[in-house]
Scaffold this motif. Structure first.
Motif, PDB file in Angstrom:
ATOM      1  N   UNK A 290       0.847  -1.192   0.000  1.00 34.57           N
ATOM      2  CA  UNK A 290       0.000   0.000   0.000  1.00 34.57           C
ATOM      3  C   UNK A 290       0.880   1.239   0.000  1.00 34.57           C
TER       4      UNK A 290
ATOM      5  N   UNK B 277       4.040   0.691   2.343  1.00 31.09           N
ATOM      6  CA  UNK B 277       3.987  -0.316   3.401  1.00 31.09           C
ATOM      7  C   UNK B 277       3.884  -1.676   2.739  1.00 31.09           C
TER       8      UNK B 277
ATOM      9  N   UNK C  78       3.192  -5.794   3.515  1.00 32.67           N
ATOM     10  CA  UNK C  78       2.774  -6.811   4.482  1.00 32.67           C
ATOM     11  C   UNK C  78       2.836  -8.157   3.769  1.00 32.67           C
TER      12      UNK C  78
ATOM     13  N   UNK D 176       6.486  -4.062   7.098  1.00 31.54           N
ATOM     14  CA  UNK D 176       7.526  -3.036   7.178  1.00 31.54           C
ATOM     15  C   UNK D 176       7.140  -1.853   6.332  1.00 31.54           C
ATOM     16  N   UNK D 177       7.693  -0.704   6.654  1.00 30.41           N
ATOM     17  CA  UNK D 177       7.546   0.443   5.755  1.00 30.41           C
ATOM     18  C   UNK D 177       8.746   0.434   4.819  1.00 30.41           C
TER      19      UNK D 177
END
Lengths: 141, 152
Positions: free
Chosen positions: A49, A71, A73, A135-136
């Protein structure tokens, strides 16, 4: 740099990493294909995202976005009641692959920040167990 | 500005930044949360130095009534549910010199937060929780910078 090229970087690298496992594990991307059926089947779902697209940059033209924050996931699904080893191995594969994205690949690289997880969710009525990491990242290209 | 005036101003700015951050993050979580009855979306609580483990009651709102053709089937909605959303306001002062928790202690909240299968239809997208959680550092940094800039 486009959002598609960032997705492509993550998808290619993670698919290659999970294909190399024994047995190989399919990776499902956002809005591409459905998760494999059958509770015993393992699969990985990759979610990307982009909550913040506008970042100040030094650039001659407005159209050349050079930094994009996002981001990631990675959800690793596997059969229930079979222990955590395989699921945590999948999460470790995902984490180590994300860390390789710092190196430039063609024209894009993604610096992945602190990785949260693996968080396990085994107490749901989902027939599969889930271990997730997130994580970003900052993509540059 | 004299140093004796500067210190209280910095404290005030940090308190304001922290208060903005906590309140806005709590409401952002409630808004992005998938909603059926709204029980989970209304169960984000703010706690100082320890999580507030309270939850909204099970009869928080009316769930949809379903008719099942056979056991194990998804069922057909015969009467839509009622979504009730109330974000519980933290009544005391929020200051920067404490640890702050925004928690949700419902037994199913973890899987709704992380598993996209349970997050279908979430206004914040399937990765709604991770997206908010991962922006915390950036958001608080921005809020502190904005408040400190206001000090004259």
């Amino acid at each position: 740099m486009s959002l598609q090229s960032i997705r492509s970087l993550f998808e290619r690298k993670l698919t290659a990493a999970f294909s190399g496992l024994s047995p190989s594990v399919p990776v499902v991307y956002d809005n591409v294909k459905k998760a494999p059926s059958g509770a015993a089947k393992e699969y990985v779902s990759l979610i990307l995202s982009f909550p913040s697209l506008t970042e100040p940059i030094i650039s001659n033209t407005e159209s050349s976005i050079e930094v994009i924050r996002g981001i990631v996931q990675v959800n690793c699904y596997g059969p229930k009641s079979k222990g955590m080893k395989r699921l945590e191995d999948l999460a470790a594969t995902a984490a180590s692959t994300l860390n390789t994205l710092k190196a430039e690949d063609s024209t894009i690289r993604a610096s992945v920040g602190e990785i949260s997880g693996p968080v396990n969710i085994v107490n749901s009525d989902n027939p599969r167990a889930l271990v997730t990491i997130s994580a970003s990242f900052v993509a540059k290209g | 500005m004299a140093l004796k005036n500067w210190v209280p101003n910095v404290k005030k700015a940090l308190n304001q930044a922290m208060a903005d951050h906590i309140v806005l993050t709590q409401s952002k979580l409630a808004q992005a949360n998938p909603k059926d009855t709204g029980r989970m979306a209304s169960s984000w609580f703010v706690g100082k130095d320890k999580p507030d483990l309270s939850v909204r009651p099970p009869d928080w709102s009316t769930p949809a009534k379903r008719k099942y053709a056979a056991k194990g089937t998804k069922g057909e909605i015969v009467q839509p549910g009622v979504t009730k959303l109330e974000v519980k306001e933290y009544r005391n002062k929020i200051t920067f010199d404490a640890d702050w928790y925004i928690s949700n202690n419902l037994p199913y909240s973890q899987r709704v937060a992380y598993d996209p299968i349970y997050a279908k239809g979430a206004p914040g997208g399937v990765a709604w929780f991770v997206t908010i959680a991962k922006q915390q550092k950036k958001d608080i940094k921005k809020r502190i910078t904005n408040q400190l800039r206001k000090i004259k």
